[in-house]
Design a protein around this motif. Structure first.
Motif, PDB file in Angstrom:
ATOM      1  N   ASN A 262       1.179   3.849  -3.162  1.00 44.32           N
ATOM      2  CA  ASN A 262       0.869   5.282  -3.055  1.00 44.32           C
ATOM      3  C   ASN A 262       2.048   6.137  -3.511  1.00 44.32           C
TER       4      ASN A 262
ATOM      5  N   ARG B 103       0.828  -1.209   0.000  1.00 41.79           N
ATOM      6  CA  ARG B 103       0.000   0.000   0.000  1.00 41.79           C
ATOM      7  C   ARG B 103       0.861   1.258   0.000  1.00 41.79           C
ATOM      8  N   GLN B 104       1.872   1.287   0.859  1.00 48.81           N
ATOM      9  CA  GLN B 104       2.726   2.472   0.954  1.00 48.81           C
ATOM     10  C   GLN B 104       3.518   2.699  -0.333  1.00 48.81           C
TER      11      GLN B 104
ATOM     12  N   GLN C 181      -0.770  -0.644  -6.497  1.00 48.42           N
ATOM     13  CA  GLN C 181      -0.996  -1.369  -5.246  1.00 48.42           C
ATOM     14  C   GLN C 181      -1.378  -2.818  -5.514  1.00 48.42           C
TER      15      GLN C 181
END
Length: 395
Positions: free
Chosen positions: A296, A292-293, A372
């Protein structure tokens, strides 16, 4: 290492002849290049300068930090520098280390040389601006049509302090379509006192109509030993530092030089090595948090995420090497214990599958797949190692 190992040159001499300088102009050889590890490129350019057969436009391709921008600046110095006469009245060469023109170009204050990238300020109605036109995204993303129009206006005037006006489009693959179309006219109708240099990771990222009007110089990875020697002799690195940085550079001298001058670059790399080991020994929740990080981050800094995937490949390569106990050839020489511990817990087919999974993720991200989701699939495909079996992480 032979010249062919570091550079591939597409001369296109028949297409370029009408746009080249007169072959009657003979100049001394060029010395004092800042570019190193690419003798094929520098020798070709020196010979072209000597015989007066430089093309009006060049495309320099190769990986990030391989030396594209350095070579482009060297070329700007080359065409604007004159030979220094020695005590006997002879001019044996043109030395780019002592040329006053070259010194001004390298400091970025020469009026006839401009480096254009997405961050280049524009002059509109004599006012600097960083705005956009017709909805084009500016800032750090693209080279706008406004950049090209500004270059066209500037190229219409004669050089002020040098022999040629030089326009370097650093990252030409980031030109918007309208900019490429406007730029094409300048390439089709070159001026004798203008040199245009484009840089890009590879020629396929540019319109073929642009590529076909340039002489292409492809820079290839530089041998580790060449980078090591240069770091010691020219930049004052000690033996151990040069050995480590030259291996981590993956054939890209610019990375090694920057890492030597900025310790945070090496710190970030070491953090990545640890991060990968923590992911391999982590649970699904931790892996998905990473996906996820990083996903992003892709929207903010695409190149950084692609570089992260390259580091993943490098990490798995080292794991594969350590499984065969060949620590002397690993890239991450400071982490052989950790890599050996991971390798000892995995089968060879698991390591091979991990490499394939990372390669697939890299290809997908380069094609702008949903980041993602792509990274979550990668996290599920990577093998798991019991953290108890990797004591280096606990230390």
């Amino acid at each position: 290492m032979t010249e062919a190992d570091s550079v591939s040159i597409d001369t296109r001499e028949d297409d370029m002849q009408s746009a080249s300088e007169s072959s009657g102009t003979i100049r001394p050889p060029i010395v004092g290049w800042k570019t190193f590890g690419h003798p094929g490129a520098t020798n070709l350019l020196s010979k072209s300068s000597e015989t007066g057969r430089l093309a009006h436009a060049y495309l320099i391709t190769g990986p990030e930090k391989i030396g594209k921008r350095t070579l482009a600046i060297d070329m700007a110095c080359m065409v604007n520098s004159e030979p220094a006469v020695d005590m006997f009245g002879a001019a044996p060469n043109i030395d780019l280390n002592t040329s006053q023109q070259a010194e001004r170009i390298r400091r970025g204050v020469h009026s006839d040389v401009e480096v254009i990238d997405p961050d280049t300020e524009l002059e509109i109605d004599n006012r600097p601006t960083r705005g956009s036109e017709d909805g084009e995204e500016r800032g750090r993303q693209t080279i706008s049509i406004l950049h090209v129009r500004q270059m066209i206006r500037q190229s219409a005037t004669k050089p002020f302090e040098g022999s040629k006006k030089v326009f370097i489009f650093d990252g030409a693959h980031r030109m918007v379509e309208a900019a490429s179309i406007a730029f094409l006219k300048t390439l089709e109708e070159p001026s004798d006192d203008v040199l245009i240099i484009l840089t890009a990771p590879n020629a396929d990222l540019l319109p073929q109509t642009v590529v076909s009007r340039c002489q292409t110089i492809e820079l290839r990875p530089v041998h580790t030993e060449v980078i090591k020697v240069e770091l010691i002799e020219q930049f004052g690195a000690d033996e151990e530092q040069a050995r480590q940085l030259s291996r981590l550079a993956r054939g890209c001298p610019g990375w090694a030089i920057e890492a030597m001058n900025d310790p945070t670059i090496l710190d970030a790399h070491n953090q990545a090595v640890l991060r990968f080991a923590e992911i391999i020994t982590g649970n699904v929740e931790e892996r998905f948090r990473y996906a996820r990080q990083t996903g992003n981050q892709f929207w903010r800094d695409r190149l950084a995420v692609l570089a992260e995937m390259q580091r993943w490949l490098e990490w798995w390569r080292d794991v594969a090497i350590m499984r065969h106990e060949l620590g002397e050839i690993v890239t991450n020489v400071e982490w052989t214990d950790l890599l050996s511990e991971v390798a000892g817990e995995l089968k060879e087919d698991q390591i091979t599958a991990a490499v394939t999974a990372v390669q697939s993720a890299l290809v997908a991200l380069e094609a702008n797949a949903v980041p993602q989701l792509t990274l979550e699939v990668l996290m599920l495909d990577l093998p798991w190692v019991d953290p108890v079996k990797v004591p280096s992480l606990g230390g």
